[in-house]
Scaffold this motif. Structure first.
Motif, short mmCIF file in Angstrom:
data_model
loop_
_atom_site.label_atom_id
_atom_site.label_comp_id
_atom_site.label_asym_id
_atom_site.label_seq_id
_atom_site.Cartn_x
_atom_site.Cartn_y
_atom_site.Cartn_z
N UNK A 57 6.37 79.77 20.12
CA UNK A 57 6.95 80.56 18.96
C UNK A 57 8.31 80.27 18.76
N UNK A 58 8.87 80.00 17.74
CA UNK A 58 10.39 80.13 17.32
C UNK A 58 10.83 81.56 17.57
N UNK A 59 11.73 81.64 18.61
CA UNK A 59 12.47 82.92 18.66
C UNK A 59 13.77 83.26 17.74
N UNK A 60 14.53 82.38 17.67
CA UNK A 60 15.68 82.49 16.62
C UNK A 60 15.74 81.22 15.88
N UNK A 61 16.27 81.05 14.85
CA UNK A 61 16.64 79.79 14.18
C UNK A 61 17.85 80.23 13.25
N UNK A 62 18.95 79.58 13.54
CA UNK A 62 20.28 79.77 12.62
C UNK A 62 20.68 78.29 12.01
N UNK A 63 20.16 78.29 10.82
CA UNK A 63 20.13 76.98 10.29
C UNK A 63 21.68 76.43 10.23
N UNK A 64 22.42 77.52 9.76
CA UNK A 64 23.98 77.12 9.49
C UNK A 64 24.63 76.89 10.55
N UNK A 65 24.18 77.12 11.94
CA UNK A 65 24.63 77.18 13.18
C UNK A 65 24.12 75.73 13.80
N UNK A 74 5.70 75.56 21.96
CA UNK A 74 5.79 75.55 20.57
C UNK A 74 5.38 74.17 20.06
N UNK A 75 4.48 73.93 19.24
CA UNK A 75 3.92 72.46 18.61
C UNK A 75 5.31 72.06 17.73
N UNK A 76 5.89 70.66 18.15
CA UNK A 76 6.69 70.32 17.46
C UNK A 76 6.60 70.43 15.85
N UNK A 77 5.29 70.25 15.42
CA UNK A 77 5.23 70.25 14.21
C UNK A 77 5.73 71.65 13.39
N UNK A 78 5.48 72.64 14.05
CA UNK A 78 5.96 74.11 13.61
C UNK A 78 7.55 74.12 13.47
N UNK A 79 8.32 73.33 14.67
CA UNK A 79 9.39 73.18 14.58
C UNK A 79 10.10 72.33 13.44
N UNK A 80 9.56 71.30 13.42
CA UNK A 80 9.92 70.22 12.45
C UNK A 80 9.70 70.98 10.93
N UNK A 81 8.71 71.70 10.65
CA UNK A 81 8.55 72.32 9.25
C UNK A 81 9.44 73.36 9.11
N UNK A 82 10.10 74.15 10.09
CA UNK A 82 11.02 75.18 9.83
C UNK A 82 12.32 74.36 9.68
N UNK A 84 12.53 71.22 8.35
CA UNK A 84 12.67 70.43 7.02
C UNK A 84 12.85 71.67 5.77
N UNK A 85 12.57 72.93 5.97
CA UNK A 85 12.86 73.84 5.07
C UNK A 85 14.19 74.11 4.56
N UNK A 86 15.04 73.63 5.70
CA UNK A 86 16.64 73.59 5.35
C UNK A 86 17.23 72.22 5.60
N UNK A 87 16.35 71.20 5.26
CA UNK A 87 16.76 69.96 5.05
C UNK A 87 17.52 69.28 6.50
N UNK A 88 16.93 69.72 7.50
CA UNK A 88 17.35 69.41 8.95
C UNK A 88 16.13 68.75 9.52
N UNK A 89 16.56 68.10 10.73
CA UNK A 89 15.56 67.42 11.48
C UNK A 89 16.11 67.23 13.00
N UNK A 90 15.15 67.07 13.86
CA UNK A 90 15.22 66.80 14.96
C UNK A 90 15.77 65.25 15.25
N UNK A 91 17.31 65.10 15.65
CA UNK A 91 17.94 63.66 15.29
C UNK A 91 17.16 62.86 16.30
N UNK A 92 16.50 63.30 17.38
CA UNK A 92 16.13 62.29 18.51
C UNK A 92 14.70 61.78 18.04
N UNK A 93 14.22 62.22 16.90
CA UNK A 93 13.10 61.73 16.39
C UNK A 93 11.77 61.63 17.36
N UNK A 94 11.34 62.77 17.95
CA UNK A 94 10.12 63.01 19.08
C UNK A 94 8.91 62.15 18.75
N UNK A 95 8.51 61.15 19.23
CA UNK A 95 7.12 60.48 18.93
C UNK A 95 6.11 61.51 19.25
#
Length: 160
Positions: A57-65, A74-82, A84-95
């Motif tokens: 689970x995602x405990x906290x997410x502060x998009x502006x920070x 936590x599945x990476x798909x859940x993190x990536x979806x959260x 993407x909702x703020x036009x963000x991504x994991x910069x290291x592009x996990x395979x």
């Protein structure tokens, strides 16, 4: 040798107890999250599997920070979806090597950090561990410990 017994803790504290039990009893553990990378390396030689998918689970997410705190399972798909909702991504592009390795599971945050996995941007963007500000983990003796923190401090003249 595949592990024959499975422990499935629901909290980090229960996982800590399981590792402590294994250390005290001399029992080898095969630690598994989403099982998407089980095809890497030789099979684990352990009688017991420590299944961490329930500690998710995602405990906290502060998009502006640009700060996200999540549990190891936590599945990476859940993190990536959260993100993407703020036009963000994991910069290291996990395979996601699950299909390549013939795995049915999905990559998790814990497995990605454990393998320090990264995609083709690794030379420029770094790997998974390069993007971590802090971590709470469990030692091989079953002791919980923290490293780093939730914020970056830039102090002139102070470098560690």
């Amino acid at each position: 040798m595949e592990a024959t017994e499975a422990l499935r803790p629901g909290t980090p504290e229960e996982a800590c107890e399981a590792v402590r039990w294994a250390a005290d009893s001399g029992t080898a553990l095969a630690i598994v999250g989403g099982a998407s990378k089980r095809g890497l390396g030789p099979p684990a030689r352990a009688a017991v599997t420590l299944q961490l998918d329930a500690i998710a689970g995602i405990l906290t997410y502060e998009p502006e920070e640009l700060v996200l705190t999540a549990l190891a399972g936590t599945p990476l798909a859940i993190i990536e979806t959260a993100l993407a909702a703020h036009n963000q991504m994991l910069a290291f592009e996990p395979p996601d090597w699950a299909a390549l390795l013939g795995a049915a599971g999905q990559p998790t945050l814990g497995g990605t950090v454990a393998c320090n996995a990264a995609g083709p941007r690794r030379p420029r963007a770094g790997a998974a561990r390069d993007h971590m500000l802090g971590v709470t983990a469990i030692s091989g003796r079953g002791e919980s410990f923290k490293a780093g923190g939730k914020v970056v401090k830039n102090v002139t003249g102070y470098y560690l």
